[in-house]
Enzyme design. Structure first.
Site, mmCIF file in Angstrom:
data_model
loop_
_atom_site.group_PDB
_atom_site.id
_atom_site.type_symbol
_atom_site.label_atom_id
_atom_site.label_comp_id
_atom_site.label_asym_id
_atom_site.label_seq_id
_atom_site.Cartn_x
_atom_site.Cartn_y
_atom_site.Cartn_z
ATOM 1 N N ASP A 126 -1.514 1.343 -5.034
ATOM 2 C CA ASP A 126 -1.695 2.771 -4.811
ATOM 3 C C ASP A 126 -3.194 2.999 -4.627
ATOM 4 O O ASP A 126 -4.022 2.149 -5.004
ATOM 5 C CB ASP A 126 -1.166 3.539 -6.024
ATOM 6 C CG ASP A 126 -1.350 5.035 -5.900
ATOM 7 O OD1 ASP A 126 -1.092 5.587 -4.820
ATOM 8 O OD2 ASP A 126 -1.779 5.660 -6.891
ATOM 9 N N ASP A 155 -5.091 6.609 -4.778
ATOM 10 C CA ASP A 155 -5.711 7.674 -5.557
ATOM 11 C C ASP A 155 -5.500 7.483 -7.052
ATOM 12 O O ASP A 155 -4.383 7.217 -7.508
ATOM 13 C CB ASP A 155 -5.160 9.028 -5.122
ATOM 14 C CG ASP A 155 -5.488 9.320 -3.662
ATOM 15 O OD1 ASP A 155 -6.644 9.112 -3.270
ATOM 16 O OD2 ASP A 155 -4.580 9.737 -2.917
ATOM 17 N N ASP A 192 -1.162 4.308 -10.923
ATOM 18 C CA ASP A 192 -1.462 5.150 -12.086
ATOM 19 C C ASP A 192 -0.370 6.164 -12.380
ATOM 20 O O ASP A 192 -0.397 6.805 -13.437
ATOM 21 C CB ASP A 192 -2.751 5.943 -11.824
ATOM 22 C CG ASP A 192 -2.526 7.032 -10.772
ATOM 23 O OD1 ASP A 192 -2.531 8.221 -11.119
ATOM 24 O OD2 ASP A 192 -2.296 6.689 -9.592
#
Length: 221
Positions: free
Chosen positions: A7, A9, A182
């Site tokens: 991922d 961001d 996250d």
């Protein structure tokens, strides 16, 4: 060969590129404060796991049609220097380098659009990117709309399988598959790889990772 998926961001960068862009544009006087305020509402919904992505995209992307590609590329170069380079942790660069050194295929998959994220992927030395695609007019300018399957939640799995199929591959063809994220929004894809890794996770993902024995790491410097 292994496949290492990341991922972007709040994982490879210690912030959100989609949230930083309207802040950058508003500071330049190119977006009104009201646009920024609504963008922040959508960002908080994303963090809460309640985001209507299509509605958010309609809001976030509309202004791109007001600028030529040349203008947007010039603005993006400034945005990279001011907003993105300062939030790329050295630990993220090191982890990417470690996977490359092992001969792993490295891929970024993100729910942010390709215009914003392709230059970030290049800065990180990642060739392969799955992102939200933007519609273009006959002159190559953005229409302000997204197109195709959105790489968000289960859409990330669909886009990943399609990308692999274009390469004549399947996920099972890789000896090990990693996904670093996250966000609880990425639980669908985290659940289908052989090595899910929670990176500076939100509380929901942290709880899930601990319950399932997934590694939990930090990439913050």
């Amino acid at each position: 060969m292994n496949l290492a998926i990341f991922d972007l961001d709040n994982t490879l960068i210690s912030g959100d590129s989609e949230a930083e862009w309207p802040r950058f544009m508003q500071k330049r006087g190119l977006l009104p404060q009201s646009h920024l305020d609504q963008s922040e509402v959508y960002y908080q919904q994303y963090l809460a796991g309640t985001l209507d992505l299509k509605a958010a995209l309609d809001h976030q992307l509309a202004h791109l049609a007001d600028f030529s590609r040349t203008e947007l590329e010039q603005l993006h170069a400034e945005y990279m220097v001011e907003r993105i380079l300062p939030i790329i942790p050295g630990k993220a660069r090191a982890l990417l380098a470690a996977h490359r050194a092992q001969g792993d295929l490295v891929l970024i998959i993100t729910a942010t659009n390709r215009f914003l994220t392709a230059p970030i992927a290049r800065e990180l030395g990642v060739e392969h990117l799955i992102a939200i695609e933007l519609a273009e007019d006959a002159d190559g300018n953005f229409t302000g709309r997204a197109e195709g399957v959105l790489s968000f939640r289960e859409g990330k799995i669909e886009r990943l399988h399609a990308w692999l199929a274009e390469r004549g591959e399947r996920l099972a063809d890789y000896r090990q598959t990693f996904f670093y994220s996250d966000s609880k929004n990425d639980l669908p894809l985290l659940s289908v790889v052989s090595h899910p890794v929670a990176v500076d996770p939100d509380p929901v993902l942290l709880e899930h990772a601990e319950a399932h024995g997934w590694p939990v790491i930090s990439l913050r410097d």
